[in-house]
Motif scaffolding. Structure first.
Motif, PDB file in Angstrom:
ATOM      1  N   VAL A   1       4.843  -0.471  -0.126  1.00  0.00           N
ATOM      2  CA  VAL A   1       5.014  -0.875  -1.646  1.00  0.00           C
ATOM      3  C   VAL A   1       4.433  -2.277  -1.877  1.00  0.00           C
ATOM      4  O   VAL A   1       3.795  -2.508  -2.797  1.00  0.00           O
ATOM      5  N   PHE A   2       4.793  -3.126  -0.978  1.00  0.00           N
ATOM      6  CA  PHE A   2       4.519  -4.598  -1.032  1.00  0.00           C
ATOM      7  C   PHE A   2       3.017  -4.689  -0.813  1.00  0.00           C
ATOM      8  O   PHE A   2       2.186  -5.434  -1.669  1.00  0.00           O
ATOM      9  N   ALA A   3       2.542  -4.079   0.214  1.00  0.00           N
ATOM     10  CA  ALA A   3       1.129  -3.808   0.554  1.00  0.00           C
ATOM     11  C   ALA A   3       0.343  -3.186  -0.783  1.00  0.00           C
ATOM     12  O   ALA A   3      -0.645  -3.999  -1.227  1.00  0.00           O
ATOM     13  N   TYR A   4       0.803  -2.131  -1.392  1.00  0.00           N
ATOM     14  CA  TYR A   4      -0.010  -1.741  -2.644  1.00  0.00           C
ATOM     15  C   TYR A   4       0.187  -2.615  -3.813  1.00  0.00           C
ATOM     16  O   TYR A   4      -0.872  -2.694  -4.555  1.00  0.00           O
ATOM     17  N   LEU A   5       1.295  -3.300  -4.068  1.00  0.00           N
ATOM     18  CA  LEU A   5       1.192  -4.280  -5.043  1.00  0.00           C
ATOM     19  C   LEU A   5       0.318  -5.333  -4.925  1.00  0.00           C
ATOM     20  O   LEU A   5      -0.358  -6.025  -5.670  1.00  0.00           O
ATOM     21  N   TYR A   6      -0.003  -5.749  -3.555  1.00  0.00           N
ATOM     22  CA  TYR A   6      -0.743  -6.715  -3.214  1.00  0.00           C
ATOM     23  C   TYR A   6      -2.275  -6.449  -3.501  1.00  0.00           C
ATOM     24  O   TYR A   6      -3.129  -7.161  -4.050  1.00  0.00           O
ATOM     25  N   VAL A   7      -2.395  -5.256  -3.106  1.00  0.00           N
ATOM     26  CA  VAL A   7      -3.769  -4.482  -3.556  1.00  0.00           C
ATOM     27  C   VAL A   7      -4.076  -4.495  -4.756  1.00  0.00           C
ATOM     28  O   VAL A   7      -5.132  -4.868  -5.459  1.00  0.00           O
TER      29      VAL A   7
ATOM     30  N   ALA B   1       7.802  -1.804 -11.399  1.00  0.00           N
ATOM     31  CA  ALA B   1       8.322  -2.270 -10.046  1.00  0.00           C
ATOM     32  C   ALA B   1       9.379  -3.005  -9.857  1.00  0.00           C
ATOM     33  O   ALA B   1      10.220  -2.669  -9.187  1.00  0.00           O
ATOM     34  N   GLY B   2       9.536  -3.973 -10.854  1.00  0.00           N
ATOM     35  CA  GLY B   2      10.736  -5.058 -11.035  1.00  0.00           C
ATOM     36  C   GLY B   2      12.110  -3.919 -11.420  1.00  0.00           C
ATOM     37  O   GLY B   2      13.078  -4.198 -10.732  1.00  0.00           O
ATOM     38  N   ARG B   3      11.917  -3.138 -12.142  1.00  0.00           N
ATOM     39  CA  ARG B   3      13.048  -2.238 -12.673  1.00  0.00           C
ATOM     40  C   ARG B   3      13.328  -1.469 -11.584  1.00  0.00           C
ATOM     41  O   ARG B   3      14.578  -1.142 -11.591  1.00  0.00           O
ATOM     42  N   LYS B   4      12.494  -0.948 -10.792  1.00  0.00           N
ATOM     43  CA  LYS B   4      12.896  -0.103  -9.756  1.00  0.00           C
ATOM     44  C   LYS B   4      13.363  -0.786  -8.496  1.00  0.00           C
ATOM     45  O   LYS B   4      13.915  -0.143  -7.706  1.00  0.00           O
ATOM     46  N   GLY B   5      13.541  -2.247  -8.527  1.00  0.00           N
ATOM     47  CA  GLY B   5      13.955  -2.980  -7.269  1.00  0.00           C
ATOM     48  C   GLY B   5      13.257  -3.043  -6.264  1.00  0.00           C
ATOM     49  O   GLY B   5      13.461  -3.253  -5.261  1.00  0.00           O
ATOM     50  N   VAL B   6      11.907  -2.783  -6.520  1.00  0.00           N
ATOM     51  CA  VAL B   6      10.897  -2.709  -5.232  1.00  0.00           C
ATOM     52  C   VAL B   6      10.559  -4.404  -4.961  1.00  0.00           C
ATOM     53  O   VAL B   6      10.174  -4.650  -3.841  1.00  0.00           O
ATOM     54  N   LEU B   7      10.806  -5.339  -5.941  1.00  0.00           N
ATOM     55  CA  LEU B   7      10.353  -6.599  -5.632  1.00  0.00           C
ATOM     56  C   LEU B   7      11.404  -7.479  -4.953  1.00  0.00           C
ATOM     57  O   LEU B   7      11.351  -8.469  -4.729  1.00  0.00           O
ATOM     58  N   SER B   8      12.500  -6.878  -4.972  1.00  0.00           N
ATOM     59  CA  SER B   8      13.672  -7.673  -4.237  1.00  0.00           C
ATOM     60  C   SER B   8      13.668  -7.614  -2.728  1.00  0.00           C
ATOM     61  O   SER B   8      13.751  -6.131  -2.184  1.00  0.00           O
ATOM     62  N   TRP B   9      13.448  -8.598  -1.995  1.00  0.00           N
ATOM     63  CA  TRP B   9      13.564  -8.581  -0.671  1.00  0.00           C
ATOM     64  C   TRP B   9      14.622  -8.422   0.026  1.00  0.00           C
ATOM     65  O   TRP B   9      15.564  -9.294  -0.220  1.00  0.00           O
ATOM     66  N   VAL B  10      15.089  -7.505   0.725  1.00  0.00           N
ATOM     67  CA  VAL B  10      16.268  -7.197   1.568  1.00  0.00           C
ATOM     68  C   VAL B  10      16.017  -7.219   3.047  1.00  0.00           C
ATOM     69  O   VAL B  10      15.301  -6.729   3.548  1.00  0.00           O
TER      70      VAL B  10
ATOM     71  N   ASP C   1      -6.840  -7.002  -9.395  1.00  0.00           N
ATOM     72  CA  ASP C   1      -6.945  -7.921 -10.702  1.00  0.00           C
ATOM     73  C   ASP C   1      -7.738  -9.044 -10.568  1.00  0.00           C
ATOM     74  O   ASP C   1      -8.656  -9.617 -11.270  1.00  0.00           O
ATOM     75  N   ALA C   2      -7.675  -9.708  -9.395  1.00  0.00           N
ATOM     76  CA  ALA C   2      -8.454 -11.154  -9.250  1.00  0.00           C
ATOM     77  C   ALA C   2     -10.122 -10.699  -8.971  1.00  0.00           C
ATOM     78  O   ALA C   2     -11.051 -11.479  -9.618  1.00  0.00           O
ATOM     79  N   VAL C   3     -10.450  -9.359  -8.547  1.00  0.00           N
ATOM     80  CA  VAL C   3     -11.764  -9.216  -8.520  1.00  0.00           C
ATOM     81  C   VAL C   3     -12.556  -8.910 -10.059  1.00  0.00           C
ATOM     82  O   VAL C   3     -13.644  -9.520 -10.015  1.00  0.00           O
TER      83      VAL C   3
END
Length: 123
Positions: free
Chosen positions: A65-71, A114-123, A76-78
């Motif tokens: 999921v982190f890799a997906y968010l990076y892509v 993604a933030g509400r699903k808790g994906v962005l919290s590093w555990v 977005d930058a492109v």
């Protein structure tokens, strides 16, 4: 119409030459390499460590999921760079500004989800 297709002759010729060079290199590699198979060469090799244990390992989906968010944000930058060049063109200012806010809105909704699903919290 014939002149249109004549311009592609150079492209086809370059593709054939490039394919020939690649095929020639691969053929030369196959003919010149030593081929002595041993038990050591046929074992699984990874990171210089002999394989131990079973063939099943658990990996966390969170890393994907982190890799997906990076892509997503790399894409977005492109899209931001061409937008920045067209934004200054006469007659496109407000239209491109509105389109970019819609695009950034979609990205913000995805990031909020993604933030509400808790994906962005590093555990």
């Amino acid at each position: 119409m014939q002149d249109y297709f004549d311009s592609y002759v150079v492209v086809v010729a370059l593709l054939l030459i490039g394919g020939g060079i690649v095929a020639g290199g691969l053929t030369a590699n196959r003919l010149l390499r030593p081929s002595r198979l041993t038990d050591e060469k046929l074992t699984t090799y990874e990171c210089g460590v002999d394989p131990v244990g079973g063939d099943w390992a658990q990996s966390y989906v969170r890393y994907y999921v982190f890799a997906y968010l990076y892509v997503v944000f790399a894409v977005d930058a492109v899209f931001l760079f061409p937008w920045a060049t067209i934004f200054a063109a006469p007659g496109y200012g407000m239209t491109t500004l509105g389109e970019m806010f819609v695009f950034l809105g979609f990205l913000a909704v995805g990031l909020l989800y993604a933030g509400r699903k808790g994906v962005l919290s590093w555990v």
